[in-house]
Every structure is written in structure tokens, then in C-alpha cells.
Design an enzyme around this catalytic site. Structure first.
Site, PDB file in Angstrom:
ATOM      1  N   LYS A 111       0.818  -1.215   0.000  1.00 58.59           N
ATOM      2  CA  LYS A 111       0.000   0.000   0.000  1.00 58.59           C
ATOM      3  C   LYS A 111       0.848   1.259   0.000  1.00 58.59           C
ATOM      4  O   LYS A 111       0.463   2.269  -0.567  1.00 58.59           O
ATOM      5  CB  LYS A 111      -0.949   0.012   1.207  1.00 58.59           C
ATOM      6  CG  LYS A 111      -2.113  -0.961   1.039  1.00 58.59           C
ATOM      7  CD  LYS A 111      -3.287  -0.611   1.941  1.00 58.59           C
ATOM      8  CE  LYS A 111      -4.450  -1.553   1.658  1.00 58.59           C
ATOM      9  NZ  LYS A 111      -5.562  -1.372   2.581  1.00 58.59           N
ATOM     10  N   LYS A 192      -6.119  -9.367  -6.746  1.00 62.68           N
ATOM     11  CA  LYS A 192      -7.300  -9.549  -5.900  1.00 62.68           C
ATOM     12  C   LYS A 192      -8.435  -8.602  -6.308  1.00 62.68           C
ATOM     13  O   LYS A 192      -8.177  -7.446  -6.636  1.00 62.68           O
ATOM     14  CB  LYS A 192      -6.867  -9.246  -4.459  1.00 62.68           C
ATOM     15  CG  LYS A 192      -7.936  -9.440  -3.433  1.00 62.68           C
ATOM     16  CD  LYS A 192      -7.388  -9.185  -2.055  1.00 62.68           C
ATOM     17  CE  LYS A 192      -8.014  -7.941  -1.485  1.00 62.68           C
ATOM     18  NZ  LYS A 192      -7.765  -7.754  -0.065  1.00 62.68           N
ATOM     19  N   LYS A 195     -12.098  -3.762  -3.024  1.00 66.89           N
ATOM     20  CA  LYS A 195     -13.088  -2.696  -2.992  1.00 66.89           C
ATOM     21  C   LYS A 195     -12.460  -1.317  -3.127  1.00 66.89           C
ATOM     22  O   LYS A 195     -13.150  -0.365  -3.397  1.00 66.89           O
ATOM     23  CB  LYS A 195     -13.953  -2.805  -1.740  1.00 66.89           C
ATOM     24  CG  LYS A 195     -13.223  -2.633  -0.427  1.00 66.89           C
ATOM     25  CD  LYS A 195     -14.242  -2.709   0.679  1.00 66.89           C
ATOM     26  CE  LYS A 195     -13.717  -3.450   1.881  1.00 66.89           C
ATOM     27  NZ  LYS A 195     -12.482  -2.890   2.436  1.00 66.89           N
TER      28      LYS A 195
HETATM   29  P1  ATP Z   1      -8.847  -2.833   0.324  1.00 66.72           P
HETATM   30  O1  ATP Z   1      -8.766  -2.984  -1.135  1.00 66.72           O
HETATM   31  O2  ATP Z   1      -9.352  -1.500   0.773  1.00 66.72           O
HETATM   32  O3  ATP Z   1      -7.620  -3.275   1.058  1.00 66.72           O
HETATM   33  P2  ATP Z   1     -10.284  -5.206   0.417  1.00 66.72           P
HETATM   34  O4  ATP Z   1     -11.224  -5.250  -0.715  1.00 66.72           O
HETATM   35  O5  ATP Z   1      -9.057  -5.989   0.322  1.00 66.72           O
HETATM   36  O6  ATP Z   1      -9.997  -3.742   0.808  1.00 66.72           O
HETATM   37  P3  ATP Z   1     -10.723  -5.650   3.165  1.00 66.72           P
HETATM   38  O7  ATP Z   1     -11.629  -4.818   3.950  1.00 66.72           O
HETATM   39  O8  ATP Z   1      -9.262  -5.426   3.315  1.00 66.72           O
HETATM   40  O9  ATP Z   1     -11.092  -5.630   1.636  1.00 66.72           O
HETATM   41  O10 ATP Z   1     -11.036  -7.136   3.417  1.00 66.72           O
HETATM   42  C1  ATP Z   1     -12.077  -7.649   4.200  1.00 66.72           C
HETATM   43  C2  ATP Z   1     -11.936  -9.122   4.272  1.00 66.72           C
HETATM   44  O11 ATP Z   1     -12.364  -9.708   3.059  1.00 66.72           O
HETATM   45  C3  ATP Z   1     -10.496  -9.536   4.481  1.00 66.72           C
HETATM   46  O12 ATP Z   1     -10.443 -10.643   5.297  1.00 66.72           O
HETATM   47  C4  ATP Z   1     -10.035  -9.828   3.099  1.00 66.72           C
HETATM   48  O13 ATP Z   1      -8.976 -10.729   3.053  1.00 66.72           O
HETATM   49  C5  ATP Z   1     -11.314 -10.392   2.471  1.00 66.72           C
HETATM   50  N1  ATP Z   1     -11.335 -10.111   1.054  1.00 66.72           N
HETATM   51  C6  ATP Z   1     -11.403  -8.915   0.462  1.00 66.72           C
HETATM   52  N2  ATP Z   1     -11.356  -9.030  -0.862  1.00 66.72           N
HETATM   53  C7  ATP Z   1     -11.242 -10.344  -1.101  1.00 66.72           C
HETATM   54  C8  ATP Z   1     -11.125 -11.125  -2.276  1.00 66.72           C
HETATM   55  N3  ATP Z   1     -11.106 -10.595  -3.451  1.00 66.72           N
HETATM   56  N4  ATP Z   1     -11.057 -12.457  -2.131  1.00 66.72           N
HETATM   57  C9  ATP Z   1     -11.093 -13.028  -0.956  1.00 66.72           C
HETATM   58  N5  ATP Z   1     -11.183 -12.362   0.193  1.00 66.72           N
HETATM   59  C10 ATP Z   1     -11.250 -11.045   0.127  1.00 66.72           C
END
Ligand code: ATP
Ligand code: LTN
Length: 326
Positions: A111, A192, A195
Site C-alpha cells: 500500500k 485480488k 473494494k
Molecule cells: P482494500 O482494497 O481496501 O484493502 P479489500 O477489498 O481488500 O480492501 P478488506 O476490507 O481489506 O477488503 O477485506 C475484508 C476481508 O475480506 C479480508 O479478510 C479480506 O482478506 C477479504 N477479502 C477482500 N477481498 C477479497 C477477495 N477478493 N477475495 C477473498 N477475500 C477477500
């Protein structure tokens, strides 16, 4: 009863990845564990956020948690910033964390490359996460694979503190889903689905319209050999769609491969889209009913009262042990 605790940052709209990798894990465990589900809004501001959007998302996410199957009778919902003990404990833990171990955090390395000015909060982010977990004596922390290193840090900090000041914290266990641990971006299937990504076409949002969901899946990046089987390296796009289908239908990868053996990519994608649409439209219908009913604030008020009491007890124990205050 053992305790489960987890949170999803309100740093963007919740996605299909958040549902599969995040929320569904907690749904599975809600009958067996005393579950604490919170909105880590303090974590969200470690990178730039639009204040209005952030505020809107905090309530929205709680509505979505419930719509995705987290039962307010079985889970305690609350907002991190409404409970001052999280940030306070984080400070004490920071004083027991080392620059070296925080510098090794993969998420920080990733990040910090993406932002112009790296905030100190981004660096100490995992320590705040440890505070979130340790305040409540959580036994189990369901997270995606990318958060495992942070839960391991929380374990180390708990052990270090216990060793230095006497038994205080429960050492938490991470819980990583085996399948669907990483749902990938539909346009860049080696990344990945996130969001906070600005690639709208690659990310399915939980509140996307049926038309958008179908459009995004039909235009998902694949390869050109028109064979449907799972191979993450050679066929990341197809493998991602297989994973999504497999998780949502609760069929094994083998079963999914057999099912789609004679399909072409077009028909395959259409069927994946049908399944995603069915699941998400059901969640959306529930979500809009929850919002209309006005129960979200009541649930959050109750959660705040309950968790402040728990956190206060633990925090005062910590103050005493560290020798702070009177
Ligand atoms: P950011 O992009 O802001 O880091 P994020 O989309 O990765 O956010 P988080 O809030 O960090 O989402 O993640 C919430 C939970 O959902 C975490 O445990 C993360 O590992 C899981 N998660 C998020 N996106 C995915 C994905 N694409 N596949 C599987 N698990 C996910
Ligand atoms: N960093 C996590 C969100 C999070 C969390 C936590 C998860 C903040 N505090 C405590 C579990 C336990 C994320 O990005 N998913």
C-alpha cells in the site's frame, strides 16, 4: 462460548470478494461462536477517504453484513471509532512493537507504494488491528489470506505482552478459508478483487444492478483456448470464474469442471452470471428491507454500549499492569 471477531474496512463498496473471503466465513461460525463484527473505520483513514462517502458506507456496510446472513441476534455489531479504547490500547501496543516487524508487513509494503504520502497510520495499521482483537479476548479471527500476517502480529504482541506483564491477552487464531481465499479482479485476474480498486469493470459490488453484474462477468478477461478447467497459472481468468461458481454453489472444483466440460466460454460465463445474480439480488432485497426498517442504528447503539463495557475492563487491566494512571 469462544469468541470470534472480524471487521471489513469501509474503504470502498463491499464486493463479491468481501462476501466470499470475508462475510461468509463469519456467517458459517455464528452459531458456534460469540461473534463480534465491527466496522474498522479508523483503519480506513490510513489512506485518503472522502468524509461523506466514508460516513455513508459505515451504516451501509452494517446493513449489508446483516443482509449477507449475519444475524443481529447472534452477532454484536459496532463501529471502531465509537469505542475510544481501540485507539488507546493501540498506543500501548505500539510502545511494545518494533519498527522492524512492522516494516516487514506485506500490506504496508504494497500500500505504501501506491500512495504519494505514506501516513504513519498506514505503518501502525497492524497494531491497531491487534488492539481490535486483543481488547475482546477473541479466539478466532476469520480473514482473507492477505490479513493472516496481521493476525500473526497480533499473536506475537499478545505473547510479548503476556510474557512481560503477566497473563492478560488471549492469543488469537487466524481462520483462512481454503477455497475462494482470493477472488480475483475480473479484468486483471492475477490481482485480488478489491473494494478500493478503481477498476469498476473488474469488481462486482454487492449492490451492483443485475445488468452490470452480467456485463462484468460476460466481459471478464479469459484466454483463447476455449477449454474450461482449473489452472490458476495458465488460466487465471477461467480459474477465478470456476472458483466463484464453486463457492456460491457449494460444489467442488472437480464437480464444476465436470459440469462445464462441454461448454464454450460464452455459455459458461452466462451460467456463472446467473448464479452470482441470484445470490446478490437476494442479498439486495434483504438489504433494502433492513434499511427501510430503520433497525441499523438501534443495533449499533446496543453494540456500542456492550463493547465499551468489555473494552473498558480489558483496558483498565492493561493500564494497571503497565503502571499507567493512578
Ligand atoms: P482494500 O482494497 O481496501 O484493502 P479489500 O477489498 O481488500 O480492501 P478488506 O476490507 O481489506 O477488503 O477485506 C475484508 C476481508 O475480506 C479480508 O479478510 C479480506 O482478506 C477479504 N477479502 C477482500 N477481498 C477479497 C477477495 N477478493 N477475495 C477473498 N477475500 C477477500
Ligand atoms: N485489516 C482488516 C480489517 C480489520 C480487522 C481487524 C479484521 C481491522 N481490524 C480485526 C479482523 C480483526 C482488513 O483489511 N480486512
Amino acid at each position: 462460548m469462544k469468541k470470534l471477531l472480524t471487521g471489513l474496512q469501509p474503504s470502498g463498496e463491499l464486493t463479491l470478494g468481501s462476501l466470499i473471503g470475508g462475510i461468509s466465513q463469519s456467517v458459517k461460525y455464528q452459531d458456534e461462536y460469540d461473534s463480534y463484527i465491527f466496522v474498522p473505520d479508523l483503519h480506513a483513514i490510513t489512506v485518503e477517504q472522502d468524509p461523506e462517502k466514508l460516513k455513508e458506507r459505515i451504516r451501509k456496510n452494517v446493513g449489508l453484513y446483516i443482509a449477507c446472513g449475519l444475524d443481529p441476534k447472534k452477532n454484536t455489531f459496532y463501529i471502531q471509532s465509537e469505542n475510544l479504547y481501540h485507539a488507546n490500547l493501540s498506543w500501548i501496543l505500539e510502545c511494545n512493537s518494533y519498527m522492524g516487524e512492522l516494516s516487514r508487513m506485506t500490506q504496508f509494503k504494497d500500500k505504501s507504494k501506491k500512495v504519494k504520502n505514506v501516513s504513519c497510520g498506514l505503518f501502525t495499521y497492524p497494531v491497531l488491528m491487534a488492539a481490535d482483537i486483543l481488547l475482546y479476548d477473541a479466539d478466532l479471527v476469520p480473514t482473507g489470506i492477505d490479513q493472516k500476517q496481521h493476525v500473526e502480529l497480533a499473536r506475537n504482541l499478545a505473547e510479548r505482552f503476556n510474557h512481560k506483564y503477566g497473563d492478560t491477552f488471549v492469543v488469537p487464531e487466524p481462520m483462512i478459508p481454503t477455497l475462494g481465499a482470493k477472488i480475483k479482479d475480473l479484468q486483471e485476474p492475477t490481482k485480488k478483487m478489491s473494494k478500493s480498486s478503481d477498476n469498476y469493470k473488474g469488481t462486482i459490488l454487492l449492490l451492483d444492478s443485475e445488468k452490470d453484474i452480467r456485463k462484468k462477468i460476460m466481459s471478464a478477461v479469459t484466454d483463447s483456448d476455449n477449454k474450461i478447467y482449473y489452472d490458476e497459472e495458465k488460466k487465471p481468468g477461467i480459474s477465478n470464474l470456476i472458483t466463484i461458481y464453486s463457492v456460491l454453489t457449494k460444489k467442488s472444483i472437480k464437480e464444476v469442471e465436470t459440469h462445464f466440460k462441454d461448454y464454450n466460454y460464452g455459455n459458461f460465463k452466462k451460467e456463472v452470471a446467473d448464479v452470482v445474480v441470484k445470490v446478490l439480488i437476494d442479498i439486495q432485497n434483504k438489504y433494502y428491507k433492513i434499511v427501510e426498517s430503520g433497525i441499523i442504528d438501534k443495533i449499533l447503539d446496543e453494540g456500542r454500549e456492550k463493547t465499551i463495557k468489555i473494552a473498558k475492563n480489558k483496558y483498565e487491566e492493561v493500564l494497571n499492569k503497565v503502571g499507567l494512571g493512578r
